[in-house]
Scaffold this motif. Structure first.
Motif, PDB file in Angstrom:
ATOM      1  N   PHE A  89       0.851  -1.199   0.000  1.00  0.00           N
ATOM      2  CA  PHE A  89       0.000   0.000   0.000  1.00  0.00           C
ATOM      3  C   PHE A  89       0.888   1.252   0.000  1.00  0.00           C
ATOM      4  N   ASN A  90       1.606   1.434  -1.107  1.00  0.00           N
ATOM      5  CA  ASN A  90       2.656   2.460  -1.142  1.00  0.00           C
ATOM      6  C   ASN A  90       2.510   3.457  -2.290  1.00  0.00           C
ATOM      7  N   GLN A  91       1.388   3.437  -2.966  1.00  0.00           N
ATOM      8  CA  GLN A  91       1.171   4.396  -4.048  1.00  0.00           C
ATOM      9  C   GLN A  91       0.208   5.478  -3.576  1.00  0.00           C
ATOM     10  N   TYR A  92      -0.089   6.421  -4.452  1.00  0.00           N
ATOM     11  CA  TYR A  92      -0.970   7.524  -4.084  1.00  0.00           C
ATOM     12  C   TYR A  92      -2.274   7.027  -3.456  1.00  0.00           C
ATOM     13  N   ALA A  93      -2.646   7.666  -2.384  1.00  0.00           N
ATOM     14  CA  ALA A  93      -3.977   7.446  -1.816  1.00  0.00           C
ATOM     15  C   ALA A  93      -4.965   8.348  -2.553  1.00  0.00           C
ATOM     16  N   PRO A  94      -6.265   8.086  -2.441  1.00  0.00           N
ATOM     17  CA  PRO A  94      -7.235   9.034  -3.001  1.00  0.00           C
ATOM     18  C   PRO A  94      -7.001  10.428  -2.427  1.00  0.00           C
ATOM     19  N   MET A  95      -7.266  11.432  -3.219  1.00  0.00           N
ATOM     20  CA  MET A  95      -6.989  12.813  -2.809  1.00  0.00           C
ATOM     21  C   MET A  95      -7.617  13.155  -1.460  1.00  0.00           C
ATOM     22  N   ALA A  96      -8.832  12.725  -1.207  1.00  0.00           N
ATOM     23  CA  ALA A  96      -9.529  13.062   0.031  1.00  0.00           C
ATOM     24  C   ALA A  96      -9.168  12.152   1.193  1.00  0.00           C
ATOM     25  N   GLY A  97      -8.392  11.097   0.928  1.00  0.00           N
ATOM     26  CA  GLY A  97      -8.054  10.128   1.953  1.00  0.00           C
ATOM     27  C   GLY A  97      -8.736   8.803   1.680  1.00  0.00           C
ATOM     28  N   ILE A  98      -8.182   7.711   2.203  1.00  0.00           N
ATOM     29  CA  ILE A  98      -8.763   6.407   1.934  1.00  0.00           C
ATOM     30  C   ILE A  98     -10.138   6.312   2.615  1.00  0.00           C
ATOM     31  N   PRO A  99     -11.109   5.696   1.980  1.00  0.00           N
ATOM     32  CA  PRO A  99     -12.476   5.652   2.526  1.00  0.00           C
ATOM     33  C   PRO A  99     -12.559   5.061   3.933  1.00  0.00           C
ATOM     34  N   SER A 100     -11.812   4.016   4.215  1.00  0.00           N
ATOM     35  CA  SER A 100     -11.925   3.370   5.526  1.00  0.00           C
ATOM     36  C   SER A 100     -11.463   4.287   6.650  1.00  0.00           C
ATOM     37  N   LEU A 101     -10.460   5.120   6.417  1.00  0.00           N
ATOM     38  CA  LEU A 101     -10.005   6.042   7.454  1.00  0.00           C
ATOM     39  C   LEU A 101     -11.012   7.169   7.642  1.00  0.00           C
ATOM     40  N   ARG A 102     -11.570   7.676   6.543  1.00  0.00           N
ATOM     41  CA  ARG A 102     -12.573   8.735   6.679  1.00  0.00           C
ATOM     42  C   ARG A 102     -13.806   8.222   7.429  1.00  0.00           C
ATOM     43  N   LYS A 103     -14.172   6.982   7.186  1.00  0.00           N
ATOM     44  CA  LYS A 103     -15.344   6.404   7.850  1.00  0.00           C
ATOM     45  C   LYS A 103     -15.086   6.205   9.344  1.00  0.00           C
ATOM     46  N   ILE A 104     -13.938   5.647   9.708  1.00  0.00           N
ATOM     47  CA  ILE A 104     -13.665   5.402  11.127  1.00  0.00           C
ATOM     48  C   ILE A 104     -13.470   6.721  11.863  1.00  0.00           C
ATOM     49  N   LEU A 105     -12.958   7.740  11.181  1.00  0.00           N
ATOM     50  CA  LEU A 105     -12.825   9.056  11.800  1.00  0.00           C
ATOM     51  C   LEU A 105     -14.208   9.654  12.072  1.00  0.00           C
ATOM     52  N   SER A 106     -15.136   9.454  11.150  1.00  0.00           N
ATOM     53  CA  SER A 106     -16.504   9.925  11.375  1.00  0.00           C
ATOM     54  C   SER A 106     -17.134   9.207  12.559  1.00  0.00           C
ATOM     55  N   GLU A 107     -16.897   7.917  12.674  1.00  0.00           N
ATOM     56  CA  GLU A 107     -17.433   7.155  13.799  1.00  0.00           C
ATOM     57  C   GLU A 107     -16.809   7.606  15.118  1.00  0.00           C
ATOM     58  N   LYS A 108     -15.509   7.878  15.093  1.00  0.00           N
ATOM     59  CA  LYS A 108     -14.821   8.405  16.274  1.00  0.00           C
ATOM     60  C   LYS A 108     -15.408   9.760  16.668  1.00  0.00           C
TER      61      LYS A 108
END
Length: 384
Positions: free
Chosen positions: A55-74
Motif C-alpha cells: 500500500f505504497n502508491q498515491y492514496a485518493p486525494m480526500a483520503g482512503i475511505p476506511s479512514l474517513r469512515k472510522i474518523l466519522s465514527e470516532k
C-alpha cells in the motif's frame, strides 16, 4: 537582482531555533511540542504491515475511505455528530496544512481575519500569503480566556474569518460550551467563517471536556475543524491530520488541498484506519497526559517559578516576573545554555512580541527527562 519576500518579517520559527540550540547545548528539550517517547508498537506494526503488503502508491486525494469512515465514527463517539465521510472529511498532511488550506479556501485579498493572541505561529503567514489582513485580539491575561466583547468590537464589514484554538497552545486553556454559543451569536447573520484548530482535542484535564465547533448546531455550517493524528498518537513526524467541514466548505477546501499535497502518505492511512477501531486507544489519552502534567506541575512548584494552571494540550506555562525583568527570549536562551533545559518564550506567540515574563514547557516527555528538567530548574536563581 534580489527576490522580494512575500513574508519579509518572518524568519526561522522559534521552535526550530530552540530545538537546534537544545541539541547543540546538550539540553533537555522541553521547548518544541513533540512527544519524547514512541508510539504504540501496535500502530508501528500496522504501518509495517501495510507497507510490506504494497500500500505504497498515491492514496485518493480526500483520503482512503476506511479512514474517513472510522474518523466519522470516532467523531460521533466523542462529539455526538457524524460527519459524512465522503463529503465532509478530508485526510491531509498535518493540521498545519489543514489550517493553510482552509484559510486559502475562504480568504481573498483585503479580507480581515481575527486571530486570538497568543496564537500559534502558522496562522498569520497563512492569512498574509492569501492577501488577508490579520486582526489581533488579545486573550485575557489572567487565564487566557476569550474577551468576547473585544472580539465583537474587532468584527467589521471586512471580517471574513476567525481562527480559534482549543485546547489552547500555548496556555492550555479549554473553551467552555458557552464560548461556542457566544461565538455563534456573534457571527450567525454574517458571512464569517471559522478555522478551528483542535489538534489537542484528546488532551484535556480535570474533567474538562473538549467541545468541538463541528458539533455545535450553528457553528457546524461555518467551521473547518482541523485535527491531528500526530499530536494524539505521539507521531508528529508522520504529518497526518484531517479537516472536517460541511460539504460546501469541503468542496472548496479540497480544491486547495489537491494542489498543496494532493494526497497523504498511504500506508499510514491504512494503519490508522485499523488502529482506530479500538476506541480506548484515544479515550485513554487524557488520563495518560494528565499524569504527566501533574508530575511536572508538582515539580515546578518546588522551583522559583509561578505555575499557571493548564487544563489541556501538553504545555505548561510558568511566570517569572516576580523574580526578574529579563526578557523571556533571553531567559529561554540562558536556561538552554546554562541550565541545559530548553523552553519557548511566550512573547513569540504575539504579533507585537508582548513580553509578560512567561515561558512555555512541553511535558510530553519521559519521566526521566521531566525529572532531570525539574532538578536543573531548581538552580534558576543562579542565572537571573
Amino acid at each position: 537582482m534580489s527576490l522580494r519576500s512575500k513574508l519579509p518579517h518572518i524568519g526561522t520559527t522559534i521552535f526550530t531555533v530552540m530545538s537546534q540550540m537544545a541539541s547543540e547545548e546538550g539540553a533537555i528539550n522541553l521547548s518544541q511540542g513533540f512527544p519524547g517517547f514512541g508510539a504504540d508498537p501496535i500502530l508501528l506494526d500496522l504501518v509495517g504491515k501495510y507497507t510490506r503488503e504494497g500500500f505504497n502508491q498515491y492514496a485518493p486525494m480526500a483520503g482512503i475511505p476506511s479512514l474517513r469512515k472510522i474518523l466519522s465514527e470516532k467523531t460521533r463517539l466523542t462529539q455526538g455528530y457524524f460527519p459524512d465521510p465522503d463529503r465532509e472529511v478530508t485526510i491531509v498532511s498535518g493540521a498545519t496544512e489543514a489550517i493553510f488550506s482552509a484559510v486559502s479556501a475562504i480568504v481573498r485579498a483585503g479580507d480581515e481575519v481575527i486571530i486570538l493572541e497568543p496564537a500559534y505561529d502558522s496562522y498569520e503567514p497563512a492569512i498574509l500569503l492569501n492577501g488577508g489582513i490579520p486582526v489581533y485580539v488579545p486573550l485575557n491575561s489572567t487565564d487566557f480566556s476569550v474577551d468576547w466583547e473585544q472580539v465583537k468590537n474587532a468584527i467589521s464589514s471586512k471580517t471574513r474569518a476567525i481562527l480559534v484554538n482549543s485546547p489552547h497552545n500555548p496556555s492550555g486553556f479549554v473553551w467552555a460550551e458557552n464560548d461556542l454559543n457566544t461565538l455563534a451569536n456573534l457571527i450567525w447573520d454574517r458571512e464569517i467563517y471559522v478555522v478551528s484548530d483542535e489538534v489537542y482535542e484528546h488532551i484535556t484535564f480535570d474533567d474538562k471536556r473538549h467541545f468541538s465547533l463541528g458539533a455545535h448546531p450553528e457553528l457546524n455550517q461555518k467551521t473547518f475543524v482541523c485535527g491531528s493524528f500526530g499530536k494524539t498518537f505521539h507521531v508528529t513526524g508522520w504529518k497526518i491530520g484531517y479537516c472536517i467541514a460541511p460539504p460546501t466548505l469541503t468542496e472548496e477546501f479540497r480544491k486547495i488541498h489537491q494542489y498543496v499535497t494532493f494526497s497523504t502518505v498511504t500506508p499510514i492511512q491504512y494503519a490508522f484506519a485499523e488502529y482506530l477501531e479500538v476506541p480506548d486507544r484515544y479515550l485513554s489519552i487524557p488520563s495518560f497526559y494528565q499524569g504527566k502534567r501533574d508530575f511536572f506541575a508538582k515539580g515546578l512548584k518546588e522551583t522559583l517559578f509561578e505555575v499557571i494552571p493548564s487544563h489541556g494540550s501538553f504545555f505548561q506555562l510558568v511566570s517569572y516576573g516576580h523574580l526578574s525583568k529579563i526578557s523571556d527570549r533571553e531567559l529561554a536562551e540562558k536556561m538552554t545554555r546554562k541550565l541545559k533545559v530548553a523552553c519557548i518564550p511566550v512573547s513569540v506567540f504575539y504579533s507585537d512580541k508582548k513580553d509578560d515574563k512567561i515561558i512555555r514547557f512541553c511535558f510530553a516527555k519521559t519521566t526521566e527527562d521531566l525529572s532531570k528538567g525539574i532538578e536543573r530548574l531548581q538552580n534558576l536563581r543562579s542565572i537571573l
